[in-house]
Design an enzyme around this catalytic site. Structure first.
Site, PDB file in Angstrom:
ATOM      1  N   SER A 192       0.848  -1.189   0.000  1.00  0.00           N
ATOM      2  CA  SER A 192       0.000   0.000   0.000  1.00  0.00           C
ATOM      3  C   SER A 192       0.882   1.237   0.000  1.00  0.00           C
ATOM      4  O   SER A 192       2.052   1.197   0.418  1.00  0.00           O
ATOM      5  CB  SER A 192      -0.898   0.000   1.245  1.00  0.00           C
ATOM      6  OG  SER A 192      -1.540   1.249   1.419  1.00  0.00           O
ATOM      7  N   TYR A 205      -2.000  -1.172  10.321  1.00  0.00           N
ATOM      8  CA  TYR A 205      -2.125  -1.473   8.890  1.00  0.00           C
ATOM      9  C   TYR A 205      -0.881  -1.018   8.128  1.00  0.00           C
ATOM     10  O   TYR A 205      -0.298  -1.782   7.350  1.00  0.00           O
ATOM     11  CB  TYR A 205      -3.368  -0.795   8.327  1.00  0.00           C
ATOM     12  CG  TYR A 205      -3.555  -0.965   6.843  1.00  0.00           C
ATOM     13  CD1 TYR A 205      -4.078  -2.142   6.322  1.00  0.00           C
ATOM     14  CD2 TYR A 205      -3.220   0.051   5.946  1.00  0.00           C
ATOM     15  CE1 TYR A 205      -4.246  -2.318   4.952  1.00  0.00           C
ATOM     16  CE2 TYR A 205      -3.386  -0.105   4.578  1.00  0.00           C
ATOM     17  CZ  TYR A 205      -3.902  -1.292   4.088  1.00  0.00           C
ATOM     18  OH  TYR A 205      -4.064  -1.455   2.736  1.00  0.00           O
TER      19      TYR A 205
END
Length: 300
Positions: A192, A205
């Site tokens: 990401s 995350y």
């Protein structure tokens, strides 16, 4: 939204898709794509295959919706048989993807599983190999993202669960898959933009995405002598079920289109071609690479 165009159409990337401008909405984890407003585009009407993965066999975690679903559709239309992994609550989305895989004339298999368990990950690979007759492509895409404003409020259980989903599961699946992967096979992990630009309310995350990026680069070097390539796709802000199931705050959801340089959120259909490239022989000289697909947001 503009008229659907396939991935080979030439147009302005800033206006290829409309801004999402989502209304504030909430779903319990893991989120169901078909209930989102607007529903993300997985390329159902647009992705055009050209045989780049003919005869390949792929396993995709989180393949029922979002980026994983778009990748499953693209792989099937490129000629691959596909097994997808999903949670029980995602059955409706998964059925839709399996139907599209089969419409493309390929084998489609849905495996219901919680990937946070090591033994279950080994079973997933066993079941996929049995159903597909082998394995050539492993895509570790399933992810957990729940925003928490203060580190004091980030529960130990959530921190561990996020790592088990985003880092431990890919590790377990890679280990289980390796005996079945021949030279020419590929492993693609999903990182990401958060690996480079961590949002302060997504500590767990973002940390997992940095970890999977690093793990992949080391693994690529270790597996290179075996002829197995390992790469990463790192999406930027993309409209998926993560956003409506606690992944972002209400304020962030309202301003979701503002995050990227393009001033619009990405669609899963725009991310899938990166996975196709890394899975195909066109990228035979590419390993240990992170392909950032993020609407012009500069990364290291």
């Amino acid at each position: 939204m503009p008229e659907p165009v396939d991935q080979y159409s030439f147009d302005n990337p800033l206006t290829r898709y409309d801004r999402v401008e989502p209304p504030i909405q909430h779903q319990p984890e893991p989120g169901v794509q078909s209930r989102m407003t607007p529903v993300p585009d997985r390329g159902e009407k647009t992705y055009r295959g050209t045989g780049r993965l003919q005869g390949r066999r792929a396993l995709i975690t989180g393949g029922d919706s979002g980026i994983g679903g778009a990748t499953a559709i693209a792989f099937a239309r490129e000629g691959a048989d596909v097994a997808i992994v999903h949670l029980p609550d995602e059955e409706g989305d998964a059925e839709h993807i399996i139907e599209l895989i089969r419409e493309a004339g390929r084998v489609g298999v849905a495996i219901v599983a919680d990937i946070t368990d090591a033994a279950r990950c080994r079973e997933i690979v066993r079941d996929a190999v049995a159903a597909l007759g082998g394995l050539d492509i492993l895509v570790n895409n399933a992810g957990k993202q729940v925003a928490v404003d203060r580190v004091e409020d980030l529960a130990d259980e959530q921190f561990e669960s996020t790592f088990r989903t985003n880092v431990f599961a890919p590790f377990w699946l890679v280990k289980a898959a390796l005996p079945h992967l021949q030279p020419g096979s590929t492993i693609i992990n999903t990182a990401s933009l958060e690996a480079y630009q961590p949002a302060p309310d997504r500590l767990d995350y973002a940390a997992t995405k940095a970890a999977i990026n690093n793990l992949s680069k080391g693994l690529a070097q270790q597996l290179a002598p075996r002829g197995i390539r390992v790469n990463v796709v790192a999406p930027g802000p993309t409209w998926t079920a993560l956003q409506v199931s606690g992944g972002v705050s209400d304020d962030q959801m309202a301003d979701f289109d503002e995050e990227s340089t393009y001033k619009r959120a990405g669609q899963p259909a725009e991310i899938a071609p990166a996975f196709v490239f890394l899975a195909s022989a066109e990228s035979s000289y590419v390993s240990g690479e992170t392909l950032n697909v993020n609407g012009g947001m500069v990364t290291p």
